[in-house]
Enzyme design. Sequence first.
Site, PDB file in Angstrom:
ATOM      1  N   LEU A   1     -36.950  18.362   1.947  1.00 12.01           N
ATOM      2  CA  LEU A   1     -36.478  17.712   1.233  1.00 12.01           C
ATOM      3  C   LEU A   1     -37.189  16.109   0.814  1.00 12.01           C
ATOM      4  O   LEU A   1     -36.293  15.482   1.254  1.00 12.01           O
ATOM      5  CB  LEU A   1     -35.195  17.637   2.243  1.00 12.01           C
TER       6      LEU A   1
ATOM      7  N   ASN B   1     -26.119  20.924  -0.466  1.00 15.16           N
ATOM      8  CA  ASN B   1     -26.711  22.293  -0.252  1.00 15.16           C
ATOM      9  C   ASN B   1     -26.900  22.222   1.453  1.00 15.16           C
ATOM     10  O   ASN B   1     -27.077  21.762   2.611  1.00 15.16           O
ATOM     11  CB  ASN B   1     -27.940  21.197  -0.304  1.00 15.16           C
TER      12      ASN B   1
ATOM     13  N   CYS C   1     -29.289  23.217   5.466  1.00 23.57           N
ATOM     14  CA  CYS C   1     -30.637  21.820   6.756  1.00 23.57           C
ATOM     15  C   CYS C   1     -28.831  21.966   7.480  1.00 23.57           C
ATOM     16  O   CYS C   1     -27.856  22.509   8.397  1.00 23.57           O
ATOM     17  CB  CYS C   1     -30.562  20.435   6.140  1.00 23.57           C
TER      18      CYS C   1
ATOM     19  N   ILE D   1     -28.701  32.144  -5.111  1.00 25.96           N
ATOM     20  CA  ILE D   1     -29.282  32.021  -3.870  1.00 25.96           C
ATOM     21  C   ILE D   1     -30.765  30.787  -3.168  1.00 25.96           C
ATOM     22  O   ILE D   1     -31.399  30.894  -4.060  1.00 25.96           O
ATOM     23  CB  ILE D   1     -29.633  33.244  -3.089  1.00 25.96           C
ATOM     24  N   ASN D   2     -30.001  30.428  -1.548  1.00 28.08           N
ATOM     25  CA  ASN D   2     -31.408  29.114  -1.981  1.00 28.08           C
ATOM     26  C   ASN D   2     -32.746  30.615  -1.342  1.00 28.08           C
ATOM     27  O   ASN D   2     -32.556  31.284  -1.373  1.00 28.08           O
ATOM     28  CB  ASN D   2     -31.241  28.619  -0.999  1.00 28.08           C
ATOM     29  N   THR D   3     -33.194  29.848  -0.359  1.00 31.13           N
ATOM     30  CA  THR D   3     -34.857  30.579  -0.387  1.00 31.13           C
ATOM     31  C   THR D   3     -34.754  31.433   0.764  1.00 31.13           C
ATOM     32  O   THR D   3     -33.510  31.124   1.659  1.00 31.13           O
ATOM     33  CB  THR D   3     -36.050  29.981  -0.107  1.00 31.13           C
TER      34      THR D   3
ATOM     35  N   GLY E   1     -39.155  32.915  -6.300  1.00 35.12           N
ATOM     36  CA  GLY E   1     -39.309  33.403  -7.505  1.00 35.12           C
ATOM     37  C   GLY E   1     -39.341  34.767  -7.500  1.00 35.12           C
ATOM     38  O   GLY E   1     -38.049  34.903  -6.758  1.00 35.12           O
TER      39      GLY E   1
ATOM     40  N   GLY F   1     -32.575  32.694  -8.684  1.00 37.98           N
ATOM     41  CA  GLY F   1     -33.613  33.302  -7.989  1.00 37.98           C
ATOM     42  C   GLY F   1     -34.253  34.431  -8.312  1.00 37.98           C
ATOM     43  O   GLY F   1     -33.743  35.789  -8.378  1.00 37.98           O
TER      44      GLY F   1
HETATM   45  C1  LIG Z   1     -40.403  23.730  -4.544  1.00 42.17           C
HETATM   46  C2  LIG Z   1     -39.039  23.645  -4.406  1.00 42.17           C
HETATM   47  C3  LIG Z   1     -38.193  23.555  -4.029  1.00 42.17           C
HETATM   48  C4  LIG Z   1     -36.471  22.967  -4.031  1.00 42.17           C
HETATM   49  N1  LIG Z   1     -35.861  22.389  -3.237  1.00 42.17           N
HETATM   50  C5  LIG Z   1     -35.020  22.467  -3.325  1.00 42.17           C
HETATM   51  C6  LIG Z   1     -34.022  20.980  -2.212  1.00 42.17           C
HETATM   52  O1  LIG Z   1     -34.235  20.380  -2.332  1.00 42.17           O
HETATM   53  N2  LIG Z   1     -32.470  21.655  -2.624  1.00 42.17           N
HETATM   54  C7  LIG Z   1     -32.006  22.687  -2.601  1.00 42.17           C
HETATM   55  O2  LIG Z   1     -31.046  23.516  -2.731  1.00 42.17           O
HETATM   56  N3  LIG Z   1     -32.814  23.904  -3.057  1.00 42.17           N
HETATM   57  C8  LIG Z   1     -33.911  23.833  -3.663  1.00 42.17           C
HETATM   58  N4  LIG Z   1     -34.896  24.969  -3.831  1.00 42.17           N
HETATM   59  C9  LIG Z   1     -34.645  26.332  -4.078  1.00 42.17           C
HETATM   60  C10 LIG Z   1     -34.279  26.605  -5.512  1.00 42.17           C
HETATM   61  O3  LIG Z   1     -33.114  25.370  -6.128  1.00 42.17           O
HETATM   62  C11 LIG Z   1     -33.809  27.738  -5.178  1.00 42.17           C
HETATM   63  O4  LIG Z   1     -32.537  27.734  -5.444  1.00 42.17           O
HETATM   64  C12 LIG Z   1     -34.616  28.929  -4.404  1.00 42.17           C
HETATM   65  O5  LIG Z   1     -36.012  28.945  -5.547  1.00 42.17           O
HETATM   66  C13 LIG Z   1     -34.311  30.280  -5.627  1.00 42.17           C
HETATM   67  O6  LIG Z   1     -34.500  30.219  -7.513  1.00 42.17           O
HETATM   68  P1  LIG Z   1     -36.179  30.824  -8.187  1.00 42.17           P
HETATM   69  O7  LIG Z   1     -36.566  31.842  -7.295  1.00 42.17           O
HETATM   70  O8  LIG Z   1     -35.830  30.774  -9.525  1.00 42.17           O
HETATM   71  O9  LIG Z   1     -37.178  29.450  -7.513  1.00 42.17           O
HETATM   72  C14 LIG Z   1     -36.873  24.669  -3.720  1.00 42.17           C
HETATM   73  C15 LIG Z   1     -37.659  25.707  -4.437  1.00 42.17           C
HETATM   74  C16 LIG Z   1     -38.382  25.309  -4.748  1.00 42.17           C
HETATM   75  C17 LIG Z   1     -39.766  25.928  -5.125  1.00 42.17           C
END
Ligand SMILES: Cc1cc2nc3c(=O)[nH]c(=O)nc-3n(C[C@H](O)[C@H](O)[C@H](O)COP(=O)(O)O)c2cc1C
Length: 302
Positions: free
Chosen positions: A71, A125, A128, A189-191, A215, A241
């Site tokens: 973050l 978010n 955390c 979703i988040n990661t 990804g 996602g």
């Molecule tokens: C480099 C990177 C930084 C990210 N930073 C944040 C963030 O600051 N806040 C957040 O809610 N999600 C963050 N994410 C998660 C993305 O917003 C997203 O939920 C997740 O990557 C799934 O989508 P995608 O597969 O298209 O990347 C981050 C993802 C990546 C790859």
Amino acid sequence: MHKCEIEFGKMKWKNPVTVASGTFGLEYADLFDLSQLGALTTKTITPLPKEGNEPQRIVETEAGLLNSIGLQNPGLDEFIRTDLPQYRKFHTNLIVSVSASSIKEFINMIEKLNVQSGVDAYEINVSCPNVENEGIAFGTDPEVVFELTSQLRKATEKTLIIKLTPNVTLITDIAVQAERAGADGLAMINTLYGMAVEVRTKRPKLHSIIGGYSGPAIKPIALQNVYKVAQAVSIPILAMGGITNSDDALEFIIAGASAVAVGTYNFVNPLCTLEIIKGIEDYCVRNDMKYQDLIGSIQTKG
Ligand SMILES: Cc1cc2nc3c(=O)[nH]c(=O)nc-3n(C[C@H](O)[C@H](O)[C@H](O)COP(=O)(O)O)c2cc1C
């Protein structure tokens, strides 16, 4: 041209495509006019500046990306001073992603942002750690999500979106509590948690050892989460996602998402959001369908 306008909470979007938090910044304005997006979503902002984690913070794997950025951000006051005026220049919705370590801190942030013009929505978010909950992430406890969302609902009339983490046993429980507490929408979703090891040195590839995985590899996981949650709630879902093209986006929309966000793929093709907007519009024209009728149109019977 078939326009795919939508309403998401109190916002009107000219098309259903935005960017995922943390994967897209103002520097993309050098490549295209960001006003073409349905909304812009900022990197997550915290009350105070954060330097983020030590490198290595990004690792590419066979089918996805591991990150542990931690973050990194300039903090709320600096965001309001320098980034927000830049974001205001674009003619689209602005979703500000926020994170904090207690409910009180979250409310303080929202109160400071409420008085700023040009902020249309908050994306909360909840990934955390919560200092009042033994450091367990807010988003993993349905009762905490209910309490946080209820308090934020009282603190703002702007569109309130809760971003869900998939690192839980029952994501629908969390989603239902967010809706019950007054959320206008969900982002998901988040990661996912992930890890990689360098076999030669036997060392973890990320300095933090475990990071967030995103990804193309996570698309089927994200999709089933969106499908399940769409069955359980009636507020709109902003899905993300692994989206790389318009067919990926359409899968999520057919499964029940009202809008989509591209994250990791922005690093591969910075113009992919524009291609996705066009692809969704073309699909509606080809099938002579209103965008609204496409949402959740999945056929699971027969
Ligand atoms: C480099 C990177 C930084 C990210 N930073 C944040 C963030 O600051 N806040 C957040 O809610 N999600 C963050 N994410 C998660 C993305 O917003 C997203 O939920 C997740 O990557 C799934 O989508 P995608 O597969 O298209 O990347 C981050 C993802 C990546 C790859």
